[in-house]
Design a protein around this motif. Structure first.
Motif, mmCIF file in Angstrom:
data_model
loop_
_atom_site.group_PDB
_atom_site.id
_atom_site.type_symbol
_atom_site.label_atom_id
_atom_site.label_comp_id
_atom_site.label_asym_id
_atom_site.label_seq_id
_atom_site.Cartn_x
_atom_site.Cartn_y
_atom_site.Cartn_z
ATOM 1 N N SER A 2 0.844 -1.195 0.000
ATOM 2 C CA SER A 2 0.000 0.000 0.000
ATOM 3 C C SER A 2 0.878 1.244 0.000
ATOM 4 C CB SER A 2 -0.912 0.006 1.225
ATOM 5 O OG SER A 2 -0.143 -0.013 2.401
ATOM 6 N N ARG A 83 -4.277 -2.124 6.433
ATOM 7 C CA ARG A 83 -4.378 -0.686 6.200
ATOM 8 C C ARG A 83 -3.021 -0.047 5.996
ATOM 9 N NH1 ARG A 83 -8.122 -1.023 10.742
ATOM 10 N NH2 ARG A 83 -6.432 -0.198 12.007
ATOM 11 N N GLY A 84 -1.960 -0.809 6.170
ATOM 12 C CA GLY A 84 -0.626 -0.271 5.971
ATOM 13 C C GLY A 84 -0.098 0.463 7.187
#
Length: 93
Positions: A2, A83-84
């Motif tokens: 991401s 979500r990184g």
């Protein structure tokens, strides 16, 4: 992987609008350009003008929607890794 949030935010604020302005300007000039560059060649309107090799119908197959794999991921929870975001364990001291 991401992209960091700041990369997405900066590109959304600066790169995307700049690219859209360039595309808009190019679109305004297209009719004049097309008049000088093979104006009657429009394979998107006239498929017989296409210079691409024809694909034999025997190589095509129909795929019905009921045969497609249906994966419902709506009930899955998103983790910090998805979500990184780094967890405390990932940080380097």
């Amino acid at each position: 992987g991401s992209l960091p949030k700041w990369v997405v935010n900066k590109s959304s604020q600066f790169l995307a609008p700049k690219a859209m302005k360039k595309m808009y300007k190019a679109c305004l000039k297209y009719p004049e350009w097309k008049l000088k560059h093979d104006p009657h060649f429009k394979p998107w309107l006239f498929p017989e003008q296409s210079r691409l090799p024809a694909l034999p119908l025997s190589e095509l197959s129909l795929q019905h929607a009921d045969s497609l794999e249906n994966i419902d991921e709506s009930s899955l929870a998103e983790t910090k890794d998805d979500r990184g975001e780094a967890s405390d364990e990932d940080s380097v001291n």
